[in-house]
Design an enzyme around this catalytic site. Structure first.
Site, PDB file in Angstrom:
ATOM      1  N   LYS A   1      12.768 -20.968  37.850  1.00  0.00           N
ATOM      2  CA  LYS A   1      12.778 -19.586  38.329  1.00  0.00           C
ATOM      3  C   LYS A   1      13.069 -18.588  37.202  1.00  0.00           C
ATOM      4  O   LYS A   1      12.541 -17.469  37.223  1.00  0.00           O
ATOM      5  CB  LYS A   1      13.788 -19.412  39.464  1.00  0.00           C
ATOM      6  CG  LYS A   1      15.240 -19.443  39.061  1.00  0.00           C
ATOM      7  CD  LYS A   1      16.139 -19.152  40.228  1.00  0.00           C
ATOM      8  CE  LYS A   1      17.605 -19.188  39.821  1.00  0.00           C
ATOM      9  NZ  LYS A   1      17.957 -18.144  38.850  1.00  0.00           N
ATOM     10  N   THR A   2      13.892 -18.980  36.225  1.00  0.00           N
ATOM     11  CA  THR A   2      14.189 -18.064  35.123  1.00  0.00           C
ATOM     12  C   THR A   2      12.920 -17.759  34.342  1.00  0.00           C
ATOM     13  O   THR A   2      12.673 -16.614  33.941  1.00  0.00           O
ATOM     14  CB  THR A   2      15.254 -18.665  34.185  1.00  0.00           C
ATOM     15  OG1 THR A   2      16.425 -18.959  34.937  1.00  0.00           O
ATOM     16  CG2 THR A   2      15.600 -17.706  33.068  1.00  0.00           C
TER      17      THR A   2
ATOM     18  N   ASP B   1      17.654 -11.543  41.079  1.00  0.00           N
ATOM     19  CA  ASP B   1      17.830 -12.985  40.909  1.00  0.00           C
ATOM     20  C   ASP B   1      18.947 -13.479  41.829  1.00  0.00           C
ATOM     21  O   ASP B   1      19.830 -12.701  42.211  1.00  0.00           O
ATOM     22  CB  ASP B   1      18.183 -13.279  39.449  1.00  0.00           C
ATOM     23  CG  ASP B   1      18.129 -14.764  39.122  1.00  0.00           C
ATOM     24  OD1 ASP B   1      17.567 -15.540  39.924  1.00  0.00           O
ATOM     25  OD2 ASP B   1      18.648 -15.148  38.055  1.00  0.00           O
ATOM     26  N   GLU B   2      18.920 -14.752  42.179  1.00  0.00           N
ATOM     27  CA  GLU B   2      19.943 -15.385  43.036  1.00  0.00           C
ATOM     28  C   GLU B   2      20.182 -14.547  44.296  1.00  0.00           C
ATOM     29  O   GLU B   2      21.317 -14.272  44.684  1.00  0.00           O
ATOM     30  CB  GLU B   2      21.264 -15.559  42.259  1.00  0.00           C
ATOM     31  CG  GLU B   2      21.146 -16.373  40.990  1.00  0.00           C
ATOM     32  CD  GLU B   2      20.973 -17.864  41.245  1.00  0.00           C
ATOM     33  OE1 GLU B   2      20.828 -18.259  42.412  1.00  0.00           O
ATOM     34  OE2 GLU B   2      20.961 -18.633  40.270  1.00  0.00           O
TER      35      GLU B   2
ATOM     36  N   GLN C   1      20.774 -23.017  48.331  1.00  0.00           N
ATOM     37  CA  GLN C   1      21.866 -22.907  47.359  1.00  0.00           C
ATOM     38  C   GLN C   1      22.771 -21.707  47.649  1.00  0.00           C
ATOM     39  O   GLN C   1      23.433 -21.187  46.752  1.00  0.00           O
ATOM     40  CB  GLN C   1      21.300 -22.821  45.941  1.00  0.00           C
ATOM     41  CG  GLN C   1      20.526 -24.064  45.530  1.00  0.00           C
ATOM     42  CD  GLN C   1      20.087 -24.006  44.080  1.00  0.00           C
ATOM     43  OE1 GLN C   1      20.898 -24.003  43.162  1.00  0.00           O
ATOM     44  NE2 GLN C   1      18.781 -23.965  43.863  1.00  0.00           N
TER      45      GLN C   1
ATOM     46  N   ARG D   1      22.529 -30.782  40.233  1.00  0.00           N
ATOM     47  CA  ARG D   1      22.942 -30.508  38.852  1.00  0.00           C
ATOM     48  C   ARG D   1      22.569 -31.674  37.944  1.00  0.00           C
ATOM     49  O   ARG D   1      22.516 -31.535  36.727  1.00  0.00           O
ATOM     50  CB  ARG D   1      24.461 -30.290  38.745  1.00  0.00           C
ATOM     51  CG  ARG D   1      25.067 -29.117  39.501  1.00  0.00           C
ATOM     52  CD  ARG D   1      24.339 -27.838  39.313  1.00  0.00           C
ATOM     53  NE  ARG D   1      23.341 -27.657  40.379  1.00  0.00           N
ATOM     54  CZ  ARG D   1      22.322 -26.823  40.307  1.00  0.00           C
ATOM     55  NH1 ARG D   1      22.107 -26.121  39.227  1.00  0.00           N
ATOM     56  NH2 ARG D   1      21.470 -26.708  41.310  1.00  0.00           N
TER      57      ARG D   1
END
Length: 768
Positions: A32-33, A223-224, A254, A611
Site C-alpha cells: 500500500k505504501t 493512509d491507515e 487491521q 508481521r
C-alpha cells in the site's frame, strides 16, 4: 522512471484512478505504501500543483518515507506537498489561523505528561481524592470526549454524561474537564486532542477559513484509514466536500485501536458517505509465506464486520506454524529464548530478524530474563522516548517558555531547576496570586514586587533571563538552545555528574544539541542568495508531534525486538513469536463483553500473524503467575480457530496435529501432565487428549497422610523433566534442580498440589 510498470494490475488501477472518491482496501503486505507513493506522483505528473495535495498519515516516519519515494520520481516538487500526520498538518493550519479562535500562533502543544501534571494540580486545588480522580483516567475520558467532538461545555450540558459521572463516583469530572480546558487556554496551550477538536471548531465556526482549505486541497489521501476516529473523519469530510477527490487507504482487518477512539465504522461506512466511490482491493501479499497468509486469512474470515476480500500470495509455501506449550510463563520464556538460540546457530540468523510480540507489557519480564540468561541481546520497542527523558524535557521546557511565557507547565518545571532558591511555598503563593488576579504565572513573576511576594529579586532575575533569551529568537535554533543550556546551568550540572547515569544524561543533551545543529542548517537560500536556517519555533513545532514510533527504529542494532502487538503494526520480521495465547490474556478478559470487542481482539491476532515473513511460532502456558499466585490457564480460542493443516504441534506433543487441534478446540482448562487428573474423565487412549483435563484439587488443599509402606528410589541421578511420585503429593514432574550434595533440591510441579521445593535428602521419591 516508469513507476507504473512496477505495479500489479490492482495496484495500477488504484494509482491511475485519481478523480472522485476512491477506497483502496489494502491487505497486509500488499504494497500500500508503494501505491500511495505512486498515486501522489501520478497526480503530480498530470500537472497538479503539489500545494494542492494533502496526504495524511499516522506517523512522521511514514510520511518521511513516502516523501522520499515521491522525490525519487518527481524531484524537488515533493517538498511542497502537504504531507504529514493528522496532528502535524492540523497544527500547521492552526499556527496560521489560531488567532481566529483566541490562541496566539506560538501556542504550546502539551504532551501526555504535561496534561497529566496539569490535571493533578487541578485535582489538588479542588481538594479532591487523588486516588479517585487519577490523572491518567481523567485524561483518557477527556480525550474520548474530544475525539467525539465534545468540549467541556457540551459535555456538562449532557445529562447522560453527568449521570454516568455520578454513578461512577466522580461527580466533579465535568468541573475538572472545564477547569482543564480553561487552564490550557490561559496557558496558550493545546493538547494532542485539541489539535483535532480546535481544527474542527475552526472549520465549523469560520466558513471563510473552511472555504480556503477546501479549495486549496483539491486531492486528499488518507493512509491507515481504519485507524481514524470520529474527529479525524469529520474534518476530512469537510475538507473533501468541494472537490470530492478523496482516496482512503486501509484494511478493516487491521483496525485495532478502538481504545484510542478509532472506529472501524469509518471504513465500513465510507461507501455510504460517498455513494459514487470506486473501490480497489489490493489482495496480493508480498511479505509472508503461503502458510502464514492462508492461516491468517482463514482466521479473519470468522469476523462478521468486514469488507470481503481474498488475500493470496505467490511466495513459497514456507514452514508450518509452530505451537509451543509450556507449563508456566517462565518456561514459556525459556522455550522462546531456546528456539531463538537454536535458529541462530542452525541457520545463522541475525538477532534483529526476530520479534517477540505480546498482548500486554507485563508479559515481557519472563521473556527478558530468559533472553538475558542465554546472552541474547534484545530491545523493548516503544519504551521511553528520547524526548521523554528528564534532561531532554528540562531543556525543552526552557525553550517552550522562551517561545510562550504563558506555558505554566513549562514554567513550573524549570523555575527552580537548576536550584535558584525558589521553593514550593513561593510557587504556591505565585499560583494563588495569579488565580486571584486572573493573570499568567509569568506576569505574576514580573509583578512580584508589586504583589509583595518574598524573594522578588530572585524571581526578577529569572524573568530577566527568559526575556534575554527571547531576544535571540530570530537566530538559528541551535544558537538559542546552546545559549539557554549554558546560561541556565543545565549543561554544567549534567557535565559535573560523573556517574554512569550522569554521563548518559549529558550524552543525551549533546545528542539533542546535535539534532538542533542539523535542523538549523537549511539547504535552501532566499531571494538574495543568503542561506536560510531553521528557527526555534519551527523546531519545537516539529518535535512536539513526534511519537515513539518516530523516535525508535526496530532494526536499530542487532537485537531481538520485543513489543506489544499494537506497537508492531506496520512492521515486519523474518521470524515472529506470538506469546501468551491463553484465554483471558489473548483474547483479553476485558474484551469479551461483546462480539465487537472479540472481533477487535481477533483482528489484533491477525495483525500479529501477518508481521511474520518466513517463520511464525505461537506459544501458551498452562499456568501463569498473577499477583504472586499461580493460576491455571487454558489455550486461547484463537488457537482452535486456526486451520490445523497449517500448524506443527508434534514438537511439543506426543501425538499428531489433528488430535491436538481437537483438544485445543474444546478450550477446556489444561492440566500439566499426561495422565488424567479428573475422576470423572472419560477414558482416552490418546495421551494428548488426557493432557487437557481439569485437575480436581488446588495447590492449597491438604495432602493425604503419609503411606508407611512407601519406599523411595535413589535420587542421585534425578533429571529435569523426569516424572516422579512423592509419598504424600503424588505424581509430578521435576522442573528445576539446584544445589549439590546433601543440600540438593528439586522444584517439582505436582499434578494436584502445584509447585513444591523438595529437599531430596529427606524426601521419598519414586522415579519413572
Amino acid at each position: 522512471m516508469d513507476y507504473l510498470s512496477l505495479l500489479n494490475p490492482s495496484q495500477r488501477d488504484a494509482v491511475e484512478n485519481t478523480e472522485g472518491p476512491v477506497m483502496i482496501v489494502a491487505g497486509a503486505g500488499s504494497g500500500k505504501t508503494r501505491v500511495l507513493t505512486y498515486r501522489v506522483a501520478h497526480i503530480l505528473k498530470k500537472g497538479v500543483d503539489a500545494f494542492n495535495i494533502l496526504s495524511l498519515t499516522f506517523t512522521n516516519k511514514a510520511s518521511k518515507e513516502m516523501r522520499e519515494r515521491i522525490h525519487s520520481v518527481v524531484g524537488n516538487e515533493a517538498r511542497n506537498l502537504w504531507m504529514g500526520t493528522f496532528h502535524s498538518i492540523f497544527a500547521r493550519i492552526l499556527r496560521v489561523e489560531s488567532e481566529r479562535i483566541g490562541y496566539p500562533r506560538n501556542f504550546t502543544i502539551y504532551d501526555t505528561d504535561d496534561a497529566k501534571s496539569l490535571l493533578k494540580s487541578i485535582v489538588k486545588e479542588l481538594n479532591l481524592d487523588e486516588k479517585l480522580y487519577k490523572p491518567a483516567g481523567l485524561l483518557n475520558r477527556i480525550s474520548a470526549a474530544k475525539n467525539a467532538l465534545v468540549n467541556a461545555r457540551e459535555y456538562m450540558a449532557n445529562d447522560e454524561n453527568t449521570s454516568f459521572d455520578e454513578s461512577s463516583g466522580r461527580p466533579l469530572f465535568g468541573k475538572i474537564f472545564q477547569t482543564y480546558q480553561d487552564r490550557c487556554f490561559k496557558a496558550s496551550a493545546m493538547d494532542f486532542d485539541d489539535l483535532l477538536l480546535k481544527t474542527f471548531e475552526l472549520f465549523r465556526n469560520h466558513a471563510d477559513i473552511l472555504h480556503k482549505y477546501q479549495h486549496q486541497f483539491k486531492y486528499i489521501m488518507v493512509d491507515e484509514f481504519q485507524d481514524t476516529n470520529q474527529a479525524q473523519y469529520a474534518i476530512i469530510k469537510k475538507l473533501a466536500a468541494v472537490h470530492q477527490n478523496i482516496a482512503v487507504v486501509g484494511d478493516d482487518a487491521q483496525s485495532i485501536y478502538a481504545f484510542r477512539g478509532a472506529t472501524i465504522a469509518n471504513i465500513l461506512g465510507f461507501q455510504r458517505d460517498f455513494s459514487d466511490v470506486k473501490t480497489f482491493k489490493l489482495e496480493q501479499n508480498y511479505r509472508s509465506s503461503q502458510t502464514i497468509v492462508e492461516a491468517a486469512g482463514g482466521l479473519i474470515k470468522l469476523n462478521k464486520d468486514q469488507i470481503p476480500k481474498k488475500v493470496f500470495t505467490t511466495n513459497d509455501l514456507g514452514e508450518k506454524i509452530k505451537v509451543l506449550r509450556a507449563l508456566t510463563d517462565n518456561e514459556e520464556g525459556k522455550m522462546v529464548a531456546s528456539a531463538i538460540f537454536q535458529e541462530k546457530m542452525n541457520a545463522h540468523v541475525a538477532n534483529k530478524d526476530f520479534a517477540i510480540l505480546y498482548r500486554t507489557n507485563a508479559q515481557s519480564r519472563s521473556l527478558e530474563e530468559a533472553l538475558r540468561k542465554m546472552n541474547i541481546p534484545y530491545r523493548i520497542y516503544g519504551g521511553l522516548s528520547f524526548y521523554q527523558r528528564k534532561e531532554i524535557k528540562d531543556i525543552l521546557a526552557y525553550l517552550r517558555l522562551v517561545l510562550n511565557t504563558n506555558d505554566e507547565e513549562a514554567l513550573k518545571r524549570v523555575i527552580n531547576y537548576p536550584t535558584r532558591g525558589i521553593g514550593k511555598t513561593t510557587l504556591d503563593k505565585i499560583t494563588v496570586v495569579a488565580d486571584e488576579q486572573n493573570i499568567s504565572l509569568f506576569e505574576t513573576l514580573e509583578r512580584a514586587r508589586e504583589f509583595g511576594i518574598k524573594g522578588y529579586e530572585v524571581l526578577g532575575d529569572f524573568v530577566l533571563m527568559i526575556r534575554s533569551f527571547q531576544t535571540m529568537l530570530k537566530r538559528p535554533a541551535y544558537d538559542v538552545a546552546m545559549h539557554v543550556a549554558k546560561q541556565t546551568g543545565l549543561l554544567k550540572s549534567l557535565y559535573e555528574d560523573k556517574t554512569v547515569e550522569g554521563i548518559a544524561r549529558y550524552e543525551n543533551m549533546e545528542e539533542l544539541l546535535n539534532g538542533l545543529k542539523e535542523f538549523s542548517i537549511d539547504e535552501s537560500v532566499d531571494e538574495d542568495g543568503v542561506q536560510k536556517y531553521g528557527i526555534l519555533e519551527e523546531y519545537m513545532s516539529d518535535i512536539a508531534l513526534l511519537t515513539n514510533a518516530d523516535n525508535e527504529d526496530p532494526a536499530d542494532n542487532d537485537k531481538v525486538t520485543m513489543m506489544t502487538i499494537h506497537a508492531s503494526k506496520g512492521l515486519e520480521f523474518m521470524h515472529v513469536f506470538i506469546v501468551g495465547l491463553e484465554e483471558n490474556l489473548f483474547p483479553s478478559q476485558l474484551s469479551l463483553n461483546s462480539r465487537q470487542e472479540l472481533e477487535e481482539e481477533r483482528r489484533l491476532f491477525y495483525v500479529a500473524i501477518t508481521r511474520a515473513m518466513k517463520k511464525l511460532t505461537l506459544s501458551f502456558a498452562t499456568s501463569r503467575f498473577k499477583f504472586g499466585n499461580i493460576n491455571n490457564a487454558e489455550p486461547s480460542r484463537f488457537l482452535s480457530e486456526l486451520d490445523p493443516q497449517y500448524l506443527q504441534m508434534d514438537a511439543i506433543f506426543s501425538k499428531g496435529n489433528q488430535d491436538i487441534y481437537s483438544q485445543i478446540k474444546t478450550t477446556a482448562p489444561p492440566s500439566r501432565f499426561g495422565k488424567s487428573l479428573s475422576p470423572n474423565a472419560k477414558s482416552n487412549t490418546s495421551s494428548v487428549g488426557q493432557r487437557f483435563n481439569t485437575p480436581t484439587k488446588s495447590a492449597t488443599e491438604a495432602p493425604p497422610p503419609i503411606d508407611p509402606n512407601f519406599i523411595g528410589d535413589d535420587t542421585k541421578n534425578i533429571q529435569i523433566q523426569q516424572k516422579v511420585e512423592h509419598q504424600r503429593f503424588g505424581f509430578g514432574i521435576v522442573i528445576n534442580l539446584e544445589g549439590v550434595g546433601e543440600g540438593k533440591k528439586a522444584e517439582i510441579e505436582f499434578e494436584q498440589f502445584g509447585k513444591k521445593m523438595i529437599v531430596l535428602k529427606f524426601a521419598k521419591l519414586k522415579l519413572s
